[in-house]
Write a protein that holds these residues in place. Structure first.
Motif, short mmCIF file in Angstrom:
data_model
loop_
_atom_site.label_atom_id
_atom_site.label_comp_id
_atom_site.label_asym_id
_atom_site.label_seq_id
_atom_site.Cartn_x
_atom_site.Cartn_y
_atom_site.Cartn_z
N THR A 58 52.62 41.32 -32.77
CA THR A 58 51.17 41.50 -32.62
C THR A 58 50.82 42.95 -32.91
N ARG A 59 49.76 43.14 -33.68
CA ARG A 59 49.25 44.48 -33.91
C ARG A 59 47.75 44.40 -34.20
N ASP A 60 47.01 45.27 -33.54
CA ASP A 60 45.55 45.33 -33.71
C ASP A 60 44.91 43.97 -33.47
N GLY A 61 45.46 43.25 -32.48
CA GLY A 61 44.90 41.96 -32.12
C GLY A 61 45.27 40.82 -33.03
N ARG A 62 46.08 41.08 -34.06
CA ARG A 62 46.47 40.03 -35.01
C ARG A 62 47.93 39.64 -34.76
N ALA A 63 48.15 38.35 -34.67
CA ALA A 63 49.50 37.84 -34.44
C ALA A 63 50.17 37.51 -35.76
N GLN A 64 51.48 37.68 -35.78
CA GLN A 64 52.27 37.40 -36.98
C GLN A 64 53.58 36.75 -36.54
N ALA A 65 54.05 35.74 -37.27
CA ALA A 65 55.30 35.07 -36.97
C ALA A 65 56.17 35.03 -38.21
N LEU A 66 57.46 35.34 -38.03
CA LEU A 66 58.41 35.33 -39.14
C LEU A 66 59.58 34.44 -38.80
N ARG A 67 60.04 33.64 -39.74
CA ARG A 67 61.26 32.86 -39.58
C ARG A 67 62.36 33.61 -40.33
N LEU A 68 63.29 34.20 -39.59
CA LEU A 68 64.35 35.01 -40.18
C LEU A 68 65.66 34.23 -40.19
N LYS A 69 66.49 34.52 -41.18
CA LYS A 69 67.77 33.83 -41.31
C LYS A 69 68.87 34.71 -40.71
N PRO A 70 69.45 34.30 -39.56
CA PRO A 70 70.50 35.11 -38.95
C PRO A 70 71.78 35.11 -39.77
N ARG A 71 72.46 36.23 -39.76
CA ARG A 71 73.80 36.27 -40.33
C ARG A 71 74.84 35.94 -39.28
N LEU A 72 74.51 36.21 -38.02
CA LEU A 72 75.39 35.87 -36.90
C LEU A 72 74.57 35.14 -35.85
N THR A 73 75.01 33.94 -35.48
CA THR A 73 74.39 33.18 -34.40
C THR A 73 75.42 32.93 -33.32
N VAL A 74 75.08 33.29 -32.09
CA VAL A 74 76.00 33.12 -30.97
C VAL A 74 75.30 32.29 -29.90
N ASN A 75 76.07 31.77 -28.96
CA ASN A 75 75.47 30.87 -27.96
C ASN A 75 75.19 31.53 -26.63
N SER A 76 75.28 32.86 -26.58
CA SER A 76 74.96 33.55 -25.33
C SER A 76 74.34 34.90 -25.64
N ASN A 77 73.45 35.34 -24.74
CA ASN A 77 72.83 36.65 -24.91
C ASN A 77 73.85 37.77 -24.75
N ASP A 78 74.84 37.58 -23.88
CA ASP A 78 75.90 38.58 -23.72
C ASP A 78 76.60 38.86 -25.05
N ALA A 79 76.90 37.78 -25.79
CA ALA A 79 77.61 37.95 -27.06
C ALA A 79 76.73 38.67 -28.07
N ALA A 80 75.42 38.35 -28.10
CA ALA A 80 74.51 39.05 -29.01
C ALA A 80 74.46 40.54 -28.68
N ILE A 81 74.42 40.87 -27.41
CA ILE A 81 74.38 42.28 -27.01
C ILE A 81 75.65 43.00 -27.43
N GLU A 82 76.80 42.33 -27.28
CA GLU A 82 78.06 42.97 -27.69
C GLU A 82 78.07 43.24 -29.18
N ALA A 83 77.52 42.31 -29.98
CA ALA A 83 77.46 42.55 -31.43
C ALA A 83 76.59 43.76 -31.73
N LEU A 84 75.48 43.90 -31.04
CA LEU A 84 74.62 45.06 -31.25
C LEU A 84 75.33 46.34 -30.86
N ARG A 85 76.00 46.33 -29.73
CA ARG A 85 76.70 47.54 -29.28
C ARG A 85 77.78 47.96 -30.27
#
Length: 305
Positions: A204-231
């Motif tokens: 959202t910016r200046d009252g306008r909403a925007q949605a994007l469908r992005l293609k992941p290169r890595l998909t994991v089944n837990s938030n912990d695993a996603a955080i470890e990939a970022l770290r």
């Protein structure tokens, strides 16, 4: 045998998916549990459990009976508590659910505090990254992050969190920080299926909403695993602010696209409505409301941390 006793034994075996597990929960011998289940099936004239050498599974008829048994046992427990008086110390069993990471960070310390205060209580915690049905799964209290659908459950608001886009400083040094949401198409995306967020990334910016469908290169089944990939310096991910807050504070992660942040989403404690007002449920909800409302990372404003 007493019908309520048979129902209680069946509920324990069905929930544990094990005769031995049900016996341990109830403090009974395995042969006594086996006899109780056989007596109940004979009384009803229907098979409630499928037994193999390795597993015990609830049949279709057994699942319907299990749902009803949970409800009846819960109502009887609440009636007993109400008869004992509203000032009686909580005793018995409580089943609690929350998202995995939220449960580890916030709910587990609250459960430990609760058990220390009330030595006659036992708690079973189920931390899963999906929306549970409290009644069908025999749960008393749950934490919900996001807008609530209409239901018969009572909800107590305890805070708000927002979704943040994060990456490590090392990743951003190599690839640069995205300046607009569309720049994310050129970045490595990490996605977690353990998140209840919609698949589209919303901005959202200046009252306008925007949605994007992005293609992941890595998909994991837990938030912990996603955080470890970022770290580890791999990619950009969308997290909830409470998940990212410690790493943002330590500098291990950096937020990007802050100017496009979306409004926060509510955090609620939900529980089964009780006419009698169960001391077990009421005392736990009161404790968790006090603790969660005091957590700075759960008091996110509409757009800021």
């Amino acid at each position: 045998m007493d019908r309520l006793h048979l129902m209680t034994v069946f509920a324990a075996v069905g929930e544990e998916q094990s005769f031995a597990g049900g016996a341990r929960r109830l403090g009974m011998s395995p042969p006594a549990v086996t006899r109780a289940i056989a007596a109940l099936e004979a009384r009803l004239g229907v098979r409630l459990l499928e037994r193999t050498t390795r597993h015990v599974r609830v049949t279709e008829a057994g699942q319907r009976y299990l749902d009803d048994a949970r409800r009846i046992i819960a109502e009887i427990d609440e009636a007993d508590e109400a008869a004992a008086g509203s000032n009686a110390a909580p005793r018995g069993h409580l089943a609690v659910t929350a998202p995995v990471l939220f449960g580890r960070i916030y709910v587990t310390p609250g459960i430990v505090d609760y058990l220390r205060r009330y030595p006659h209580m036992e708690v079973n915690a189920m931390f899963v990254d999906r929306v549970t049905n409290l009644m069908e799964e025999g749960l008393d209290v749950g934490v919900r992050i996001g807008e609530l659908p209409d239901s018969s459950l009572r909800a107590v608001p305890v805070g708000r969190v927002r979704r943040v886009i994060c990456a490590s400083p090392a990743y951003l040094e190599r690839h640069g920080a995205p300046r607009t949401p569309r720049d994310l198409a050129a970045h490595t995306i990490v996605s977690s299926t353990g998140s209840s967020a919609p698949p589209d990334w919303r901005f959202t910016r200046d009252g306008r909403a925007q949605a994007l469908r992005l293609k992941p290169r890595l998909t994991v089944n837990s938030n912990d695993a996603a955080i470890e990939a970022l770290r580890d310096g791999f990619g950009v991910a969308r997290l909830l602010s409470y998940q990212a807050a410690p790493l943002l504070a330590s500098g291990e992660l950096r937020e990007v696209l802050e100017d496009y942040a979306t409004p926060g989403v509510p955090v609620n404690i939900v529980h089964r409505d009780s006419r009698q007002g169960s001391p077990r449920i009421r005392s736990f909800v009161d404790l968790m409301v006090e603790r969660l409302r005091a957590e700075p990372n759960l008091q996110t404003g509409p757009y800021g941390l």
